[in-house]
Design a protein around this motif. Structure first.
Motif, short mmCIF file in Angstrom:
data_model
loop_
_atom_site.label_atom_id
_atom_site.label_comp_id
_atom_site.label_asym_id
_atom_site.label_seq_id
_atom_site.Cartn_x
_atom_site.Cartn_y
_atom_site.Cartn_z
N ALA A 4 18.42 7.15 -0.61
CA ALA A 4 18.09 7.60 0.89
C ALA A 4 15.94 8.16 0.90
CB ALA A 4 18.14 9.24 1.23
N TRP A 5 15.91 8.95 -0.18
CA TRP A 5 14.33 8.76 -0.13
C TRP A 5 13.45 7.94 -0.73
CZ3 TRP A 5 10.75 8.15 -4.55
CH2 TRP A 5 9.59 8.79 -4.65
N ARG A 6 13.95 6.92 -1.44
CA ARG A 6 12.89 5.54 -1.70
C ARG A 6 13.43 4.18 -0.36
NH1 ARG A 6 15.92 1.85 -5.73
NH2 ARG A 6 15.93 0.14 -4.68
N PRO A 11 8.78 4.97 2.55
CA PRO A 11 8.13 4.05 2.96
C PRO A 11 7.57 4.53 4.83
CG PRO A 11 10.37 2.96 3.23
CD PRO A 11 9.97 4.90 2.51
N LEU A 12 8.69 5.91 5.18
CA LEU A 12 7.70 6.42 6.18
C LEU A 12 6.48 7.29 5.66
CD1 LEU A 12 7.95 7.68 9.34
CD2 LEU A 12 9.56 9.16 8.32
#
Length: 94
Positions: A4-6, A11-12
């Motif tokens: 989820a982080w990746r 990206p955000l």
């Protein structure tokens, strides 16, 4: 948690860091205008006039983000918003 982080958070974060730079300020405005236009486009309660105005704002932000001026020069005095339908041409008062 890592996927989820990746896939979402990183990206955000990278996008926001890129837009935080001074030269990308116009591109951030373009992205915000495009997001607003997208939301209005999908909302069935939005009137066509509001959608038209959002589209025109988005086009203006696009010109500034890409370093283009107004088409036909800077003659914006006396510009009117007209709506063309099968029943004729009507002027929209803003």
């Amino acid at each position: 948690v890592f996927p989820a982080w990746r896939f979402y958070i990183l990206p955000l974060e990278q996008e926001l860091a890129e837009y935080a730079q001074e030269e990308h300020h116009d591109k951030l405005r373009l992205k915000m205008a495009a997001d607003q236009h997208y939301k209005l486009f999908l909302d069935q309660e939005s009137e066509d006039h509001a959608l038209d105005l959002a589209h025109l704002r988005m086009k203006q932000h696009r010109r500034f983000a890409h370093g283009h001026g107004l088409p036909g020069g800077s003659h914006t005095d006396g510009v009117r918003h007209l709506q063309v339908t099968s029943k004729g041409i009507t002027e929209k008062i803003t």
